[in-house]
Design an enzyme around this catalytic site. Structure first.
Site, mmCIF file in Angstrom:
data_model
loop_
_atom_site.group_PDB
_atom_site.id
_atom_site.type_symbol
_atom_site.label_atom_id
_atom_site.label_comp_id
_atom_site.label_asym_id
_atom_site.label_seq_id
_atom_site.Cartn_x
_atom_site.Cartn_y
_atom_site.Cartn_z
ATOM 1 N N LYS D 13 36.984 51.627 24.228
ATOM 2 C CA LYS D 13 35.867 51.064 24.980
ATOM 3 C C LYS D 13 36.430 50.310 26.174
ATOM 4 C CE LYS D 13 31.507 50.768 23.951
ATOM 5 N NZ LYS D 13 30.795 52.037 23.761
ATOM 6 N N THR D 58 33.785 53.937 19.687
ATOM 7 C CA THR D 58 34.045 52.931 20.732
ATOM 8 C C THR D 58 33.057 51.782 20.592
ATOM 9 O OG1 THR D 58 32.650 53.975 22.434
ATOM 10 C CG2 THR D 58 34.930 54.739 22.268
ATOM 11 N N ASP D 59 31.889 52.062 20.059
ATOM 12 C CA ASP D 59 30.929 50.984 19.791
ATOM 13 C C ASP D 59 31.476 50.026 18.737
ATOM 14 O OD1 ASP D 59 27.981 50.178 20.322
ATOM 15 O OD2 ASP D 59 28.169 50.114 18.134
ATOM 16 N N ARG D 176 55.512 38.220 63.253
ATOM 17 C CA ARG D 176 54.241 38.874 62.967
ATOM 18 C C ARG D 176 53.549 38.156 61.818
ATOM 19 N NH1 ARG D 176 55.575 44.313 59.248
ATOM 20 N NH2 ARG D 176 56.822 43.187 57.704
ATOM 21 N N GLN D 219 59.316 44.591 51.711
ATOM 22 C CA GLN D 219 60.156 44.970 50.576
ATOM 23 C C GLN D 219 61.052 43.806 50.150
ATOM 24 O OE1 GLN D 219 59.406 47.041 53.066
ATOM 25 N NE2 GLN D 219 59.734 49.201 52.542
ATOM 26 N N HIS D 247 47.666 44.928 57.465
ATOM 27 C CA HIS D 247 48.075 44.746 58.858
ATOM 28 C C HIS D 247 47.111 43.841 59.635
ATOM 29 C CE1 HIS D 247 50.888 47.882 57.949
ATOM 30 N NE2 HIS D 247 49.946 48.797 57.808
#
Lengths: 284, 284, 284, 284
Positions: D13, D58-59, D176, D219, D247
């Site tokens: 779930k 899933t319930d 920058r 990096q 950017h």
């Protein structure tokens, strides 16, 4: 204490939105892609020292995508193969590349006189075609797929026989709505195919199998969808499916003095079942 | 100092996700709606004192939507008219209602033998049909619309002759891509129409007008789209359009030694032009 | 049949993403805006004939936003006032303008030694500050607001005494979770204010009123929030609030042999209540 | 032709929205989670035959999440460990489980008198804390992380020395804006930790390292962030980071007769750089 080192890494430009118009005749065609490039290789000194002399700038990668589009795109898989070849072949220290794309589809605006307009288009579907090329150590793997393809069966779906424990309240059902948004990826053997035709065929196989087969569980449906693709297309080595079970709950109208014989449903958002499986050919 | 009072107010249940399956024959049909109810009237004591004896609970409104769906839905406009009538007629202190809906479209999964599957469907389009019923003081106004209908002309669009001031850098163009995501709403006169047929007709008129007409400005295109609807459909009193100019910028390939004769474009996200206009019939 | 004419219309550039760094000292500050410009006036010939000689290009409007930012931004309301004045004053045929902005907030990354970093920031909150300046026929109206401010009371909220009809199943409660995502807009009298201080004060008033007051209905809470703002800030003429009732349902744990005294909840997505009200000063 | 078989598969779930209020004193606390459960094991007959006798619905999985929350949640990692243990231990055929969660943070609404309100809260941040427990074949791995943590340096970032090929147009820069939205995941050794304290410490380490270090490439920044975590926390075996380079382009104001000394930026949406790396301890 052990030294701290760089593990797996990759980088590139994500989501380069590229629209190409083929104007070779007055009957234009449109190709609409969202391309992501990722390079692998020897980028260690960039990470450890900020030395960029190996770093093909992501801006350069973007420019390359646009420049390569000048010569035409073709199937997205073929376009990605060209890009992967360029990056892996063009820089000694680039040993691997993962190029991927989403393709958005358009159709001609229909005209009363038939045939569709020459240069006016309307976007179709939420559905997205996907393509991926992975080149590593001289081996190249092509995969294709689709995402956000929402399908629904209003009957022909059951769910029962599941185990009951202390936390189980779900009732068994022999008739429910089955709805999902299919995300499928299939890997091809080889790299030289008519990818557009294969895409159309695989998509059609997935949809008609979903439609045709009676379902006892979404797992069963998914397995049959993948199996049908592998049976029909020898070029496909394996199919992976990831399918949310988009629950449609029958609304209890009894408090209002009404019955509800499978007609009125509440479409839930969250939580949802999530079923994932890979179907493949037995090796050996 | 003047007294602080309650101004305009409304409340209700938003985004009731309703899926109705018509199983009257084995060839099912599906209606998929997202319904929002809003009530107006005398709710002052709730705001000023927390006295809820006038407050039709939003949960009750939701239940009403589901219960009304038991008898069928029909066109979303007709369904909303029934709901508005119920709320305005059923509670003395409710003097107005605004019922709205989005409708999502599905088509049958195509079969090799033709005709489409009886009970298996695939969602079509990102595009959404919208409907709205506003009942105020005994007057009822029905409006319809579409949203997220993305269209593109790969030629047949110019933009020039605009004023140039200190901040103008845009170059004039006699050939550009024109792309937009149409959000349109049109108001009907009267409340008794074949809304499904009208929707199909208006949608077709909007699309074919976009396709057919040469464009000197998105404003001009929008005006012509609205005008064509009004010319063709006497039942429509006015059309409002809100259209982002989804810019597609020609990529400069010159640095790479390549020309780009209207073929390779970058599809930008933000900012975008936003053009809005209402087209209507002259009164008097 | 009556002539088809152009009705209300406006156009401009939407979502100009503007980030300005004030580097006048080494301790930088950041202003992060999403600006939308919309012009009104005599643009008829553009719509009816594609004649653009009145059309200040949306690209020019974008350039203007960036150029004006060179001189600093200040409070978003002040920046929008400058832009509105420029467009309405600079072009004879532009008779009105609606400038709006979202402002995203950042805080300095905290340092061990205190005080926060000089030029490194982290985005705070989902919450967005909004501002709007509307200039029409020589009159200028400034409004401010906030959006996506999600608040929750884990007790101190009741809901009972509402009418029960055929479709009512909701049980009364004297203790529930009350959660909403506040979207508020308030209109100022006059145009010369310390907008940053007012924003902080109004926001604080909205939040503390939500926190302090016992709630018998979300309507009551909203009214009190608006009223508190008007009582405290004479500069505010009216407050509009739009608040989804983000339902948190108590999970029934009885099937598992457990009680649930207001502790375990399911946070639902859709549908949700939607409560909207304006609070203002009595005129006359 | 080889037989078609079931490959790797899992199901469960997804996105169980769980809000728990601790009311043990009048000073409530809130825990807000989005939990996903996924089981692995012998589910073959469900896929191949629609036989559900192994399929924990899933319930049921959802119910289990809510029932387990009755006893308190604690750190999300600890809650997921309990769930994983239940599923793997409770059903013979379940051999593995992947439990994951997002945690949303709230803070008390501040009061004039200090201390924050007892039971009224406001959501903080877009940022999400993540946790994951994977139990396979008796081995259990705990990982933690954060997502959507947006950070920006307005200076202290350079990018130069990258290779220039036919497709390179990017200019080198020694100043920058560096902005990213950090998605980080770190794997712990062992399963018995004070996860809340570790989370706070790792998050702080990631942010202060981003803030403090001069950047020659995203990096390098990422590597230093991961390295700092590993240096400070012996419990952390490896850190994976995925960071878009969001950017911010300096706007060219020269056409308007203005300079732009690093002050006015356009924040772009797409494309964006995408930088991914794992930092780990050298083995052996």
């Amino acid at each position: 204490m052990s030294r701290i080192v760089l593990g797996p890494n990759q980088y590139g430009k994500a989501e380069v939105r590229l629209v190409r118009i083929d104007r070779s005749t007055d009957r234009h065609t449109i190709t609409d892609l969202n391309v992501t490039t990722q390079l692998r290789g020897d980028f260690e000194s960039c990470h450890t020292e900020g030395d960029n002399h190996h770093v093909v700038a992501t801006d350069t990668q973007k420019n390359t995508v646009y420049a390569f589009a000048r010569d035409g795109i073709g199937a997205p898989e073929d376009f990605l193969l060209r890009l992967a070849g360029h990056f892996v072949g063009g820089f000694d220290w680039v040993s691997g590349a993962e190029m991927s794309a989403q393709q958005f589809s358009w159709e001609r605006i229909p005209l009363a006189e038939g045939g569709g307009h020459d240069h006016s288009f309307v976007r179709t579907g939420q559905e997205v075609r996907t393509a991926q090329v992975e080149a590593v150590h001289g081996e190249t793997v092509v995969a294709a797929g689709l995402a956000d393809c929402t399908v629904l069966k209003s009957t022909g779906s059951e769910f029962h026989g599941f185990p009951r424990d202390r936390y189980t309240t779900l009732e068994e059902t022999s008739d429910r709505i089955l709805a999902t948004s299919v995300t499928a990826t299939w890997r091809y053997t080889g790299t030289d195919h008519d990818y557009d035709a294969l895409y159309a065929g695989v998509r059609d196989t997935l949809l008609t199998t979903f439609a045709d087969r009676h379902s006892l569980a979404l797992q069963q449906t998914i397995f049959e969808m993948g199996k049908a693709v592998l049976e029909r297309y020898g070029e496909v080595a394996e199919v992976s499916l990831s399918c949310p079970n988009k629950h449609h709950f029958l609304v209890d109208l009894e408090p209002f003095g009404l019955d509800n014989p499978g007609e009125v449903f509440y479409a839930a958002d969250r939580p949802y079942g999530l079923i994932q499986a890979t179907v493949l050919r037995e090796s050996g």
